[in-house]
Design an enzyme around this catalytic site. Structure first.
Site, PDB file in Angstrom:
ATOM      1  N   GLU A 193      46.126 -46.658 -71.635  1.00  0.00           N
ATOM      2  CA  GLU A 193      44.977 -46.115 -70.912  1.00  0.00           C
ATOM      3  C   GLU A 193      44.680 -44.634 -71.187  1.00  0.00           C
ATOM      4  OE1 GLU A 193      45.549 -47.124 -66.773  1.00  0.00           O
ATOM      5  OE2 GLU A 193      46.000 -49.217 -67.222  1.00  0.00           O
ATOM      6  N   GLU A 199      47.293 -58.404 -69.849  1.00  0.00           N
ATOM      7  CA  GLU A 199      47.391 -58.352 -68.380  1.00  0.00           C
ATOM      8  C   GLU A 199      46.339 -59.248 -67.714  1.00  0.00           C
ATOM      9  OE1 GLU A 199      47.515 -54.330 -66.927  1.00  0.00           O
ATOM     10  OE2 GLU A 199      48.668 -53.602 -68.630  1.00  0.00           O
ATOM     11  N   ASN A 211      47.407 -49.932 -75.558  1.00  0.00           N
ATOM     12  CA  ASN A 211      46.974 -50.839 -74.497  1.00  0.00           C
ATOM     13  C   ASN A 211      45.930 -50.176 -73.604  1.00  0.00           C
ATOM     14  OD1 ASN A 211      47.503 -53.453 -73.153  1.00  0.00           O
ATOM     15  ND2 ASN A 211      48.296 -52.216 -71.452  1.00  0.00           N
ATOM     16  N   HIS A 254      41.612 -57.521 -67.272  1.00  0.00           N
ATOM     17  CA  HIS A 254      41.488 -57.711 -65.826  1.00  0.00           C
ATOM     18  C   HIS A 254      40.020 -57.995 -65.536  1.00  0.00           C
ATOM     19  CE1 HIS A 254      45.560 -56.491 -64.844  1.00  0.00           C
ATOM     20  NE2 HIS A 254      45.412 -55.370 -65.538  1.00  0.00           N
ATOM     21  N   ASP A 285      44.094 -61.386 -65.654  1.00  0.00           N
ATOM     22  CA  ASP A 285      43.928 -62.000 -64.338  1.00  0.00           C
ATOM     23  C   ASP A 285      42.426 -61.977 -64.039  1.00  0.00           C
ATOM     24  OD1 ASP A 285      45.387 -59.195 -62.424  1.00  0.00           O
ATOM     25  OD2 ASP A 285      43.507 -59.328 -63.518  1.00  0.00           O
TER      26      ASP A 285
HETATM   27  O1  G3I Z   1      58.933 -49.052 -55.896  1.00  0.00           O
HETATM   28  C1  G3I Z   1      58.230 -48.430 -54.813  1.00  0.00           C
HETATM   29  C2  G3I Z   1      58.965 -48.659 -53.512  1.00  0.00           C
HETATM   30  O2  G3I Z   1      60.212 -47.983 -53.587  1.00  0.00           O
HETATM   31  C3  G3I Z   1      58.135 -48.114 -52.355  1.00  0.00           C
HETATM   32  O3  G3I Z   1      58.791 -48.407 -51.142  1.00  0.00           O
HETATM   33  C4  G3I Z   1      56.753 -48.766 -52.386  1.00  0.00           C
HETATM   34  C5  G3I Z   1      55.867 -48.282 -51.255  1.00  0.00           C
HETATM   35  O4  G3I Z   1      55.454 -46.950 -51.537  1.00  0.00           O
HETATM   36  O5  G3I Z   1      56.108 -48.449 -53.638  1.00  0.00           O
HETATM   37  C6  G3I Z   1      56.829 -49.020 -54.723  1.00  0.00           C
HETATM   38  O6  G3I Z   1      56.179 -48.703 -55.913  1.00  0.00           O
HETATM   39  C7  G3I Z   1      54.987 -49.449 -56.128  1.00  0.00           C
HETATM   40  C8  G3I Z   1      55.138 -50.235 -57.416  1.00  0.00           C
HETATM   41  O7  G3I Z   1      53.918 -50.910 -57.749  1.00  0.00           O
HETATM   42  C9  G3I Z   1      56.262 -51.260 -57.340  1.00  0.00           C
HETATM   43  O8  G3I Z   1      55.912 -52.221 -56.362  1.00  0.00           O
HETATM   44  C10 G3I Z   1      53.851 -48.453 -56.250  1.00  0.00           C
HETATM   45  O9  G3I Z   1      53.632 -47.865 -54.997  1.00  0.00           O
HETATM   46  C11 G3I Z   1      52.580 -49.183 -56.708  1.00  0.00           C
HETATM   47  O10 G3I Z   1      51.571 -48.234 -57.008  1.00  0.00           O
HETATM   48  C12 G3I Z   1      52.874 -49.972 -57.987  1.00  0.00           C
HETATM   49  O11 G3I Z   1      51.691 -50.681 -58.339  1.00  0.00           O
HETATM   50  C13 G3I Z   1      51.683 -51.170 -59.686  1.00  0.00           C
HETATM   51  C14 G3I Z   1      50.578 -50.429 -60.460  1.00  0.00           C
HETATM   52  O12 G3I Z   1      50.477 -50.970 -61.786  1.00  0.00           O
HETATM   53  C15 G3I Z   1      50.861 -48.939 -60.582  1.00  0.00           C
HETATM   54  O13 G3I Z   1      52.014 -48.778 -61.366  1.00  0.00           O
HETATM   55  C16 G3I Z   1      51.392 -52.657 -59.659  1.00  0.00           C
HETATM   56  O14 G3I Z   1      52.489 -53.349 -59.087  1.00  0.00           O
HETATM   57  C17 G3I Z   1      51.142 -53.164 -61.070  1.00  0.00           C
HETATM   58  O15 G3I Z   1      50.688 -54.517 -61.051  1.00  0.00           O
HETATM   59  C18 G3I Z   1      50.069 -52.333 -61.756  1.00  0.00           C
HETATM   60  O16 G3I Z   1      49.930 -52.783 -63.075  1.00  0.00           O
HETATM   61  C19 G3I Z   1      49.020 -52.014 -63.869  1.00  0.00           C
HETATM   62  C20 G3I Z   1      49.589 -51.894 -65.263  1.00  0.00           C
HETATM   63  O17 G3I Z   1      50.873 -51.288 -65.201  1.00  0.00           O
HETATM   64  C21 G3I Z   1      48.635 -51.124 -66.164  1.00  0.00           C
HETATM   65  N1  G3I Z   1      47.315 -51.756 -66.173  1.00  0.00           N
HETATM   66  C22 G3I Z   1      46.730 -51.893 -64.833  1.00  0.00           C
HETATM   67  C23 G3I Z   1      47.647 -52.729 -63.945  1.00  0.00           C
HETATM   68  C24 G3I Z   1      47.027 -52.959 -62.577  1.00  0.00           C
HETATM   69  O18 G3I Z   1      46.878 -51.732 -61.927  1.00  0.00           O
END
Ligand code: G3I
Length: 305
Positions: free
Chosen positions: A127, A235, A170, A206, A237
């Protein structure tokens, strides 16, 4: 009946899913993963904040769990993602240019060497371009402090770290022909012309009602393949439900299969109940791991039955 992975394999492709380590103890999650999918992408466990929260201190446990699970079942692994503006620990953004360059190169090298021989394709940079009509680079600590050359440098460092790994760029909203995908296209064309090591381009794909599967999806994938790189749907969906969602999934899968260098498809999660689109129903299995019409459409598009 066939499975997604076996049907895709019959077409010379993998069919994968994003995997979150926290669900590997849930029987429905694991049995669906192991039965249907032939590739995995750690959803969050290989991101910078997960593996190098403090400078030089690496945490590979959660990602190792996913990689070990995949390896024990003969599934391939996509590494996601080495250089990204999001999920960056605070210490990275605070570095000056020289420090940031060495931290970026060290991160790439240490993470890739840890997974050497276990990860067949890496999202080296994720990105890096803005949305909208400018085709400009997205602001990030890397772009702002290192300039346009950071992407080339990341790919050259990655090639040195694991020469056998496929190196991918990506992005999202690049699925059709538009200013953003044109900017990525120009970069890849330039890289190939100058011998900058890049092997594949990932199209996150997406989709939702606001951005459906574009009518020029196949043509866009094909033009990138014609540059001499693999293309991967990384990715996938699709927000929605029922037969409309199923038709969109069928279109997306058929587009990949029509492009010989489209080497595989990854959906962004096993089950609707754990999708990042909280409350959405964008995936192939519902919250009870029941196959949805979208599953049947994907299997049919893969030529499975
Ligand atoms: O691990 C922490 C946990 O310790 C904490 O308690 C909790 C609440 O704050 O947060 C947890 O981290 C979260 C993480 O997912 C793991 O669940 C983050 O807040 C949350 O922002 C994160 O979201 C992910 C997002 O990327 C940002 O990294 C999504 O699961 C994931 O599906 C999404 O995937 C992205 C790809 O990497 C890149 N392309 C877009 C795609 C969708 O946004």
């Amino acid at each position: 009946a066939g499975t997604l992975g076996s049907a895709a394999a019959a077409k010379g492709r993998y069919f994968g899913t994003a995997v979150s380590a926290q669900y590997l103890g849930e029987s429905g999650y694991v049995s669906t993963l192991d039965r249907e999918f032939s590739s995995v992408t750690p959803e969050n466990e290989m991101k910078w904040d997960a593996v190098e929260a403090t400078r030089g201190a690496f945490t590979f446990g959660p990602a190792d769990r996913i990689v070990n699970h995949a390896q024990s079942r003969g599934m391939s692994v996509r590494g996601h993602t080495l250089v990204w503006h999001s999920q960056l620990p605070g210490w990275v953004a605070g570095l000056g240019a020289a420090d940031l360059r060495s931290a970026m190169n060290n991160h790439i090298t240490k993470v890739m060497q840890h997974y050497k021989g276990k990860v067949f394709a890496w999202d080296v940079v994720n990105e890096a371009f803005q949305d909208g009509s400018s085709g400009a680079r997205r602001s990030s600590p890397f772009q702002d402090k290192l300039g346009n050359g950071f992407i080339e440098e990341a790919f050259r460092t990655a090639r040195a770290a694991d020469p056998a790994a496929e190196l991918c760029y990506n992005d999202y909203n690049t699925d059709g022909v538009n200013a953003k995908s044109n900017a990525v296209y120009a970069m890849v064309k330039d890289f190939k012309a100058r011998g900058v090591p890049i092997d594949c381009v990932g199209f996150q794909s997406h989709f939702n009602s606001a951005s459906p599967v574009p009518s020029d999806y196949r043509a866009n994938l094909q033009r990138f393949a014609d540059l001499g790189v693999d293309v991967q749907v990384t990715e996938l969906d699709i927000e929605g439900s029922g037969s409309a969602q199923a038709a969109s999934y069928g279109n997306a899968v058929s587009a990949c299969l029509a492009v010989s260098r489209c080497t595989g498809i990854t959906v962004w999660g096993v089950t609707d109940k754990y999708s990042w689109r909280s409350g959405g129903t964008p995936l192939l299995f519902d919250g009870a791991y029941t196959k949805k019409p979208a599953y049947d459409a994907v299997l049919a598009a893969l030529g499975g039955s």
